[in-house]
Design a protein around this motif. Structure first.
Motif, PDB file in Angstrom:
ATOM      1  N   SER A 199       3.851  -8.343  -5.905  1.00 23.94           N
ATOM      2  CA  SER A 199       4.787  -7.302  -5.490  1.00 23.94           C
ATOM      3  C   SER A 199       4.010  -6.015  -5.204  1.00 23.94           C
ATOM      4  O   SER A 199       2.803  -5.930  -5.406  1.00 23.94           O
ATOM      5  CB  SER A 199       5.825  -7.079  -6.582  1.00 23.94           C
ATOM      6  OG  SER A 199       6.588  -8.247  -6.799  1.00 23.94           O
ATOM      7  N   GLY A 200       4.735  -5.013  -4.717  1.00 26.14           N
ATOM      8  CA  GLY A 200       4.095  -3.756  -4.346  1.00 26.14           C
ATOM      9  C   GLY A 200       3.871  -3.613  -2.859  1.00 26.14           C
ATOM     10  O   GLY A 200       3.347  -2.594  -2.402  1.00 26.14           O
ATOM     11  N   HIS A 229      -1.305   4.266  -6.385  1.00 27.72           N
ATOM     12  CA  HIS A 229      -1.294   4.196  -7.840  1.00 27.72           C
ATOM     13  C   HIS A 229      -0.365   3.095  -8.297  1.00 27.72           C
ATOM     14  O   HIS A 229       0.775   3.002  -7.846  1.00 27.72           O
ATOM     15  CB  HIS A 229      -0.837   5.526  -8.446  1.00 27.72           C
ATOM     16  CG  HIS A 229      -0.754   5.493  -9.938  1.00 27.72           C
ATOM     17  ND1 HIS A 229       0.448   5.372 -10.610  1.00 27.72           N
ATOM     18  CD2 HIS A 229      -1.717   5.514 -10.889  1.00 27.72           C
ATOM     19  CE1 HIS A 229       0.215   5.342 -11.915  1.00 27.72           C
ATOM     20  NE2 HIS A 229      -1.091   5.424 -12.108  1.00 27.72           N
ATOM     21  N   VAL A 230      -0.847   2.235  -9.193  1.00 30.64           N
ATOM     22  CA  VAL A 230      -0.056   1.127  -9.719  1.00 30.64           C
ATOM     23  C   VAL A 230       0.713   1.607 -10.945  1.00 30.64           C
ATOM     24  O   VAL A 230       0.104   2.125 -11.891  1.00 30.64           O
ATOM     25  CB  VAL A 230      -0.958  -0.067 -10.094  1.00 30.64           C
ATOM     26  CG1 VAL A 230      -0.129  -1.197 -10.685  1.00 30.64           C
ATOM     27  CG2 VAL A 230      -1.726  -0.544  -8.865  1.00 30.64           C
ATOM     28  N   PRO A 231       2.049   1.469 -10.959  1.00 36.02           N
ATOM     29  CA  PRO A 231       2.826   1.918 -12.116  1.00 36.02           C
ATOM     30  C   PRO A 231       2.326   1.295 -13.411  1.00 36.02           C
ATOM     31  O   PRO A 231       2.003   0.111 -13.467  1.00 36.02           O
ATOM     32  CB  PRO A 231       4.247   1.432 -11.787  1.00 36.02           C
ATOM     33  CG  PRO A 231       4.279   1.342 -10.308  1.00 36.02           C
ATOM     34  CD  PRO A 231       2.906   0.915  -9.897  1.00 36.02           C
ATOM     35  N   GLY A 232       2.239   2.141 -14.436  1.00 34.97           N
ATOM     36  CA  GLY A 232       1.813   1.660 -15.739  1.00 34.97           C
ATOM     37  C   GLY A 232       0.321   1.699 -15.966  1.00 34.97           C
ATOM     38  O   GLY A 232      -0.146   1.340 -17.053  1.00 34.97           O
ATOM     39  N   LEU A 277       1.944   2.105   5.453  1.00 38.97           N
ATOM     40  CA  LEU A 277       1.433   1.521   4.213  1.00 38.97           C
ATOM     41  C   LEU A 277       2.156   2.027   2.968  1.00 38.97           C
ATOM     42  O   LEU A 277       1.787   1.661   1.859  1.00 38.97           O
ATOM     43  CB  LEU A 277      -0.073   1.778   4.098  1.00 38.97           C
ATOM     44  CG  LEU A 277      -0.937   0.892   5.000  1.00 38.97           C
ATOM     45  CD1 LEU A 277      -2.383   1.360   5.016  1.00 38.97           C
ATOM     46  CD2 LEU A 277      -0.852  -0.563   4.578  1.00 38.97           C
ATOM     47  N   GLY A 278       3.176   2.843   3.150  1.00 34.22           N
ATOM     48  CA  GLY A 278       4.040   3.201   2.031  1.00 34.22           C
ATOM     49  C   GLY A 278       4.226   4.682   1.801  1.00 34.22           C
ATOM     50  O   GLY A 278       5.298   5.122   1.387  1.00 34.22           O
ATOM     51  N   SER A 325       1.530  -0.830   0.619  1.00 32.36           N
ATOM     52  CA  SER A 325       0.676  -0.877  -0.558  1.00 32.36           C
ATOM     53  C   SER A 325       1.174   0.209  -1.502  1.00 32.36           C
ATOM     54  O   SER A 325       0.554   1.264  -1.656  1.00 32.36           O
ATOM     55  CB  SER A 325      -0.789  -0.650  -0.173  1.00 32.36           C
ATOM     56  OG  SER A 325      -1.617  -0.689  -1.319  1.00 32.36           O
ATOM     57  N   LEU A 326       2.376  -0.057  -2.080  1.00 31.51           N
ATOM     58  CA  LEU A 326       3.056   0.913  -2.934  1.00 31.51           C
ATOM     59  C   LEU A 326       3.197   2.240  -2.197  1.00 31.51           C
ATOM     60  O   LEU A 326       3.884   2.306  -1.186  1.00 31.51           O
ATOM     61  CB  LEU A 326       2.309   1.061  -4.264  1.00 31.51           C
ATOM     62  CG  LEU A 326       2.396  -0.153  -5.202  1.00 31.51           C
ATOM     63  CD1 LEU A 326       1.422  -0.027  -6.350  1.00 31.51           C
ATOM     64  CD2 LEU A 326       3.809  -0.319  -5.736  1.00 31.51           C
ATOM     65  N   ASN A 327       2.518   3.290  -2.685  1.00 28.51           N
ATOM     66  CA  ASN A 327       2.693   4.619  -2.086  1.00 28.51           C
ATOM     67  C   ASN A 327       1.451   5.075  -1.329  1.00 28.51           C
ATOM     68  O   ASN A 327       1.164   6.267  -1.255  1.00 28.51           O
ATOM     69  CB  ASN A 327       3.036   5.642  -3.179  1.00 28.51           C
ATOM     70  CG  ASN A 327       2.016   5.621  -4.325  1.00 28.51           C
ATOM     71  OD1 ASN A 327       0.963   5.007  -4.215  1.00 28.51           O
ATOM     72  ND2 ASN A 327       2.327   6.278  -5.424  1.00 28.51           N
TER      73      ASN A 327
END
Length: 604
Positions: free
Chosen positions: A57-58, A219-222, A295-296, A332-334
């Motif tokens: 995901s992401g 940045h990946v959450p967590g 890309l987000g 790619s997320l944000n």
């Protein structure tokens, strides 16, 4: 550059499932197996070939957002940037079991670490390929009679990784896989066999080239905020969608008209032996389907500019765009960046390939997938210059009004413009606290336009009335927004008042009368009256004190602007901001400060 590291979520581990539940709540034709995190068509037509995909995901809307009629039948979702397990994939295959067969489409994931001093050290990340492949083989072992009805396709379209570096592991899969989903899914929807669907998916995959570029990683959450991000004036080409380092970094960030041709050349070059993956001819006969992917973290405003520049560059190179798609397809997320994908269509004289008409019609087929963005079912029209009406009138005034001292007038206008441009960072800082952050740039835009008009004599002390009319127009065109409208109204009213003067010279008395009339006209368009914490405060103080002399008027305006630091806002941008914060930080009103900067420059 500081990456956005704050997120709205319950907990990082629950984010993926929460998001999938939201997707299915919005799109009632989708169903969710929450245990295995499989999104699938709730009412599947089992007389047609099914398409299965998935991955970490992401990358939303990929992959779950492409489940629907005419695209994917199901998608399996792993954790952020992590492959789903083979067990999840087996469950998905069972959920979409059908009479005609299943095509599994997986993008090639590959990560590498970049050692900038010496060379690239890379490590393979093939979780999707291994887990989806394992599930496929286990299914075939369990149901040998169905083994030939489950096909497996790996898509790799990244051109950043050269042949030498990616010799065994192959190219990464990026946004190009979304075109494979759509074309293969549309053919399956038409009732094609599993072999026909697989063959066209394989062909499209072989004709894809994608290159990405970003201002920073995501940045990946967590996870902790990394300290290895790009500099404030640095851009990275060829980075992956899992934060893998890219092909190269460039500083300073080039304008789009320099950056885009570089990116396109990496896709279309046939002389670069490392990355000549797609058989472009570059002779004016190439035709493509173009996908410009967010890309987000890129604004829609910037993405539109990217699309326009890519289109101009391709037009210049002779490559014809037959379809143009833009939006968030594979994110790619944000990540603040974009990717460019080109699908090279078959030439009219090619044999043994699908026709370009077939591929384009499959792209055009209707679909109810939530992630597929609207696109025109035709090639972009050639750009055309707007037709402007021919002016039939001359000057709107009859007599010239000259400054007392032409050189002094011109130098005063220039000083005021340059002072506003220099003050932009401070005014922007104020407006970031007291408003929406654009006041400094708005004033700078107007000042820059007036400076240019001064250089080409559109603004000059030889013609004060014409200069004021020009400044009014430039305030409207170059500034825009509320400030631009207020300045344009004020200068238009000032021009009207000056035009009524019988004097041939703009004396102090002429200016005093005209400014007083212009302020009165401005009052009919705004309720702001001193003290209001707006630009009206120093403007009114200046006009009122001008009969006592320019220096007295400038001091009065400066005092009024300073006074906004401790004032309760009654109108304007600050009326919507917590007044206690403004008073605690003693932030002046940005618009009022702009007036102060202008009038103080007049007497230097």
């Amino acid at each position: 550059m500081v990456v956005q590291s704050k997120h709205f979520l319950n907990t990082p581990p629950s984010l993926v499932l929460d998001s999938l539940q939201g997707l299915c709540a919005i799109n009632t034709h989708l169903a969710l197996d929450p245990t295995h995190r499989v999104v699938y068509l709730a009412d599947q037509d089992r007389s047609k070939v099914a398409l299965l995909c998935g991955g970490g995901s992401g990358h939303e809307p990929s992959h779950s957002g492409f489940v629907g009629q005419g695209a994917l039948t199901a998608a399996v979702c792993g954790n952020v940037f992590a492959s789903p397990s083979a067990g999840q994939v087996r469950r998905a295959i069972d959920l979409i079991d059908n009479e005609k067969g299943t095509v599994i489409i997986v993008k090639y994931d590959r990560q590498y670490r970049y050692v900038r001093v010496a060379h690239r050290l890379h490590r393979n990340y093939t979780g999707d390929v291994l887990n989806f492949g394992l599930a496929k083989e286990q299914y075939a072992a369990r149901y040998p009679e169905k083994a030939d009805r489950v096909k497996f396709l790996i898509v790799g379209d990244d051109v950043a990784v050269g042949r030498t570096q990616g010799n065994i592991v192959g190219r990464r899969g990026l946004a190009g896989v979304c075109l494979v989903y759509k074309i293969a899914g549309a053919l399956a929807q038409r009732g094609a066999s599993v072999h026909e669907v697989y063959n066209i998916a394989q062909y499209v995959s072989s004709r894809l080239g994608t290159i990405g570029v970003a201002l920073d990683h995501c940045h990946v959450p967590g996870t902790a905020v990394p300290d290895t991000h790009l500099g404030t004036n640095e851009v990275e080409i060829g980075l992956g969608i899992h934060n893998e380092s890219g092909h190269s970094r460039i500083s300073p960030v080039p304008p789009l008209n320099e950056l885009i041709p570089t990116l396109l050349n990496m896709i279309t070059s046939t002389t670069d032996k490392e990355r000549s993956f797609v058989p472009f001819k570059n002779d004016g006969t190439d035709r493509v389907a173009l996908l410009v992917n967010n890309l987000g973290g890129l604004s829609e405003l910037e993405l539109g500019g990217v699309v326009a520049e890519v289109r101009r560059a391709l037009d210049k190179s002779g490559i014809k765009i037959m379809r143009l798609l833009s939006g968030s397809f594979m994110t790619s997320l944000n990540m603040p960046g974009f990717s460019i994908t080109m699908l090279l269509l078959p030439a009219p004289n090619e044999t043994g390939t699908p026709s370009d008409d077939l591929i384009l019609s499959l792209l055009d087929d209707s679909t109810n997938t939530p992630g597929w963005k609207w696109s025109s079912r035709s090639a972009p029209k050639p750009p055309s210059a707007p037709s402007l009406p021919t002016a039939t009138h001359g000057k709107a005034w009859s007599a010239a009004l000259k400054a007392n001292d032409v050189d002094q007038f011109n130098s005063a206008v220039e000083r005021a413009c340059r002072a506003l441009i220099s003050a932009e960072p401070e005014i922007t800082r104020m407006d970031n606290i007291a408003g929406d952050g654009d006041c400094g740039l708005t004033l700078k835009g107007g000042a820059t336009a007036v400076l240019e008009a001064l250089r080409n004599n559109s603004v000059s002390g030889d013609d004060v009335l014409g200069s004021v009319i020009t400044i009014s127009r430039l305030a409207e065109d170059a500034m825009g927004g509320t400030s631009g409208a207020l300045y344009s109204i004020f200068f238009s009213a000032l021009a009207q008042a000056l035009a009524k003067s019988s004097s041939e010279t703009a004396t102090q008395e002429v200016w005093c009368a005209a400014l007083e009339a212009a302020l009165a006209r401005l009052y009919t368009y705004t309720r702001a009256r001193p003290p209001s914490r707006t630009l009206v405060d120093p403007l009114t103080a200046f006009v009122a004190a001008l009969p006592s002399g320019l220096e007295a008027a400038v001091k009065a305006a400066a005092d009024a602007a300073e006074g906004t630091k401790d004032m309760e806002a009654k109108a304007g941008r600050s009326a919507y901001v917590d007044s206690t914060q403004l008073k605690a930080e003693r932030v002046a009103d940005p618009g009022a400060w702009g007036v102060k900067v202008v009038v103080e420059a007049l007497v230097r």
